[in-house]
Design a protein around this motif. Structure first.
Motif, PDB file in Angstrom:
ATOM      1  N   MET A  40      68.892  84.675  52.771  1.00  0.00           N
ATOM      2  CA  MET A  40      67.759  85.147  53.565  1.00  0.00           C
ATOM      3  C   MET A  40      66.762  85.947  52.734  1.00  0.00           C
ATOM      4  O   MET A  40      65.635  86.175  53.175  1.00  0.00           O
ATOM      5  N   SER A  41      67.146  86.374  51.543  1.00  0.00           N
ATOM      6  CA  SER A  41      66.196  87.007  50.626  1.00  0.00           C
ATOM      7  C   SER A  41      65.463  85.959  49.812  1.00  0.00           C
ATOM      8  O   SER A  41      64.249  86.060  49.596  1.00  0.00           O
ATOM      9  N   ALA A  42      66.185  84.940  49.364  1.00  0.00           N
ATOM     10  CA  ALA A  42      65.619  83.954  48.442  1.00  0.00           C
ATOM     11  C   ALA A  42      64.554  83.079  49.077  1.00  0.00           C
ATOM     12  O   ALA A  42      63.665  82.567  48.381  1.00  0.00           O
ATOM     13  N   VAL A  43      64.620  82.871  50.407  1.00  0.00           N
ATOM     14  CA  VAL A  43      63.665  81.946  51.040  1.00  0.00           C
ATOM     15  C   VAL A  43      62.230  82.443  50.944  1.00  0.00           C
ATOM     16  O   VAL A  43      61.286  81.641  51.047  1.00  0.00           O
ATOM     17  N   LEU A  44      62.017  83.759  50.737  1.00  0.00           N
ATOM     18  CA  LEU A  44      60.668  84.298  50.580  1.00  0.00           C
ATOM     19  C   LEU A  44      60.403  84.788  49.158  1.00  0.00           C
ATOM     20  O   LEU A  44      59.355  85.400  48.896  1.00  0.00           O
ATOM     21  N   ALA A  45      61.321  84.545  48.229  1.00  0.00           N
ATOM     22  CA  ALA A  45      61.137  84.947  46.832  1.00  0.00           C
ATOM     23  C   ALA A  45      60.265  83.924  46.111  1.00  0.00           C
ATOM     24  O   ALA A  45      60.275  82.738  46.434  1.00  0.00           O
ATOM     25  N   ARG A  46      59.515  84.374  45.104  1.00  0.00           N
ATOM     26  CA  ARG A  46      58.684  83.470  44.308  1.00  0.00           C
ATOM     27  C   ARG A  46      59.564  82.653  43.362  1.00  0.00           C
ATOM     28  O   ARG A  46      60.382  83.211  42.631  1.00  0.00           O
ATOM     29  N   GLY A  47      59.396  81.340  43.384  1.00  0.00           N
ATOM     30  CA  GLY A  47      60.147  80.484  42.477  1.00  0.00           C
ATOM     31  C   GLY A  47      61.485  80.059  43.038  1.00  0.00           C
ATOM     32  O   GLY A  47      61.770  80.210  44.236  1.00  0.00           O
ATOM     33  N   GLU A  48      62.327  79.548  42.159  1.00  0.00           N
ATOM     34  CA  GLU A  48      63.607  78.969  42.576  1.00  0.00           C
ATOM     35  C   GLU A  48      64.756  79.948  42.384  1.00  0.00           C
ATOM     36  O   GLU A  48      64.830  80.660  41.381  1.00  0.00           O
ATOM     37  N   THR A  49      65.647  79.952  43.350  1.00  0.00           N
ATOM     38  CA  THR A  49      66.890  80.728  43.267  1.00  0.00           C
ATOM     39  C   THR A  49      68.064  79.771  43.362  1.00  0.00           C
ATOM     40  O   THR A  49      68.069  78.867  44.201  1.00  0.00           O
ATOM     41  N   VAL A  50      69.031  79.967  42.471  1.00  0.00           N
ATOM     42  CA  VAL A  50      70.268  79.195  42.509  1.00  0.00           C
ATOM     43  C   VAL A  50      71.405  80.153  42.866  1.00  0.00           C
ATOM     44  O   VAL A  50      71.631  81.141  42.164  1.00  0.00           O
ATOM     45  N   ILE A  51      72.095  79.882  43.961  1.00  0.00           N
ATOM     46  CA  ILE A  51      73.212  80.716  44.410  1.00  0.00           C
ATOM     47  C   ILE A  51      74.504  79.971  44.111  1.00  0.00           C
ATOM     48  O   ILE A  51      74.766  78.913  44.706  1.00  0.00           O
TER      49      ILE A  51
END
Length: 429
Positions: free
Chosen positions: A182-193
């Protein structure tokens, strides 16, 4: 304080409608903080935790309305809820709210992602262990937030917004996966969990976020790829059926005997529970409408089970299985690997005549010929329902105290069981 009285010995026959999943509904409600548009959720269960979270979200500025029932609809059908966080009025979640419901800590991620800051009380310990939040904090820091602990509060700041990054968890954590997602969906760029929890409730939230405009790949796997978006928008989503409730009623039928159709139960979500019941000699049959459970005269066989993250046997079913195995013809072994202190129901089951011996994180359950009714006390949500299951087969009368634990996670339990023939009633304090 209300209590539930059960007179054991009645078989269960009929139908039970499975409610929406509490463990999906709560994070789905929290996801409304991610957009200023309206999020509509269907099949929301009527639970004490849902009501409490409505008040908590209201304090942050979320406007919430619940549709009234249409004429002729069932009283056990889930609610339709509309949540609109047009303006966030407060980014602080105080101790008095977080201490009452641990899931409210999850507001930290959406508040941080949308507002650039959040101040949320540490949840502290609980009846089934400490359940630390270090991995949540790791996720926020990996996304570029500055995080400090100040007088019992997690204070997170990212005034320029969050930045996509790699998040690799050291162990599987449902709460930390929710926080990261729920944090990554509004972060700039790509997040890999990496090493993300695979629970169906995680997937349900991810699928809702996609409907809101998020870009998420790998849903249902242990690696999630999230491409951040500037904003999310309105969506309508139906909460998936509660696999823990379905498994619990399956255990109840196995204990009392009889034949019950669990309407709405999804067999793909309860595979590990079905496997254990099959090994115990209980008949399970998938249907077009759900799952049929029956046991007609045959004795219960002992089993050996270890709790594991999904798709393994869920820790939230451990207490219910233990209650069932008190009547097995032999010795069962149940090992708890997820939470410490999750055997507190053992002493209360012993009051009913159970023979259970603990050795560290394992319990040896020696089946007994009969259980006898007694006064017992619930210690947590799942433990409380295990006492109800035991009471269904106990001779005489069983009274379960502190049933507010039950109301947190089971919708109208006494009515659903009573409609199938159980002699069960709620007694007002």
């Amino acid at each position: 304080m209300d209590r539930i009285r059960i007179r054991g010995g009645n078989r269960l026959n009929g139908e039970i409608q499975i409610s929406g999943a509490k463990n999906a509904a709560l994070p789905l409600m929290i996801a409304s903080l991610l957009t200023d548009d309206t999020l509509t959720l269907r099949n929301v269960p009527r639970l004490a935790d849902v009501t409490l979270l409505m008040r908590i979200l209201g304090n942050h500025g979320v406007d919430i309305s619940v549709d009234g029932k249409r004429l002729g609809t069932s009283g056990i059908q889930g609610d339709t809820m509309h949540l609109t966080a047009r303006t966030i009025v407060d980014t602080t979640a105080p101790y008095e709210t977080v201490s009452r419901m641990r899931a409210s800590f999850w507001v930290l991620g959406p508040l941080l992602a949308r507002c650039g800051e959040a101040r949320v009380s540490l949840p502290g310990g609980c009846a089934i262990g400490t359940r630390p939040v270090d991995m949540h904090i790791q996720a926020f820091e990996n996304l570029g937030a500055n995080v400090e602990i100040d007088q019992g509060y997690v204070v997170a700041k990212a005034p320029k917004g969050l930045r996509g990054n790699k998040i690799s968890f050291s162990k599987v954590s449902v709460g930390a996966t929710h926080a990261a997602l729920m944090s990554a969906v509004l972060a700039r760029g790509e997040t890999v969990i990496e090493n993300a929890a695979r629970e169906p409730e995680i997937s349900d939230v991810a699928e809702c976020l996609v409907k809101m405009g998020a870009h998420i790949e790998g849903i249902g796997s242990s690696t999630l790829h999230v491409q951040g978006r500037e904003r999310l928008h309105s969506a309508t989503h139906e909460v998936l059926p509660d696999r823990i409730e379905a498994g619990t009623y399956a255990m109840a039928v196995a204990m009392a005997g009889g034949d019950v159709h669990l309407l709405g139960a999804r067999t793909d979500l309860v595979g590990s529970v079905i496997d254990v019941l099959d090994r115990a000699g209980v008949s399970t049959s998938p249907t077009n409408q759900g799952l049929r459970i029956s046991r007609n005269g045959a004795g219960l066989k002992p089993v050996e089970v270890t709790t594991e993250p999904y798709p393994g046997f869920p820790t939230d079913m451990q207490a219910q299985l233990m209650a069932l195995m008190t009547r097995a013809e032999g010795t069962s072994t149940i090992t708890e690997t997820i939470f410490e202190n999750r055997f507190m129901h053992v002493q209360e089951l012993a009051r009913l005549g159970a023979d259970i011996r603990l050795n560290g994180d394992s319990a040896a359950v020696y089946g007994v010929k009969r259980l006898r009714g007694a006064e017992v006390m619930a210690t947590d949500l799942r433990a409380s329902v295990s006492l109800v299951i035991a009471g269904l087969a106990a001779e005489g009368e069983t009274t379960v105290h502190r049933v507010y634990h039950l109301d947190r996670g089971f919708e109208r339990l006494e009515k659903k069981l009573g409609a199938c023939g159980a002699d069960i009633e709620r007694l007002a304090s």
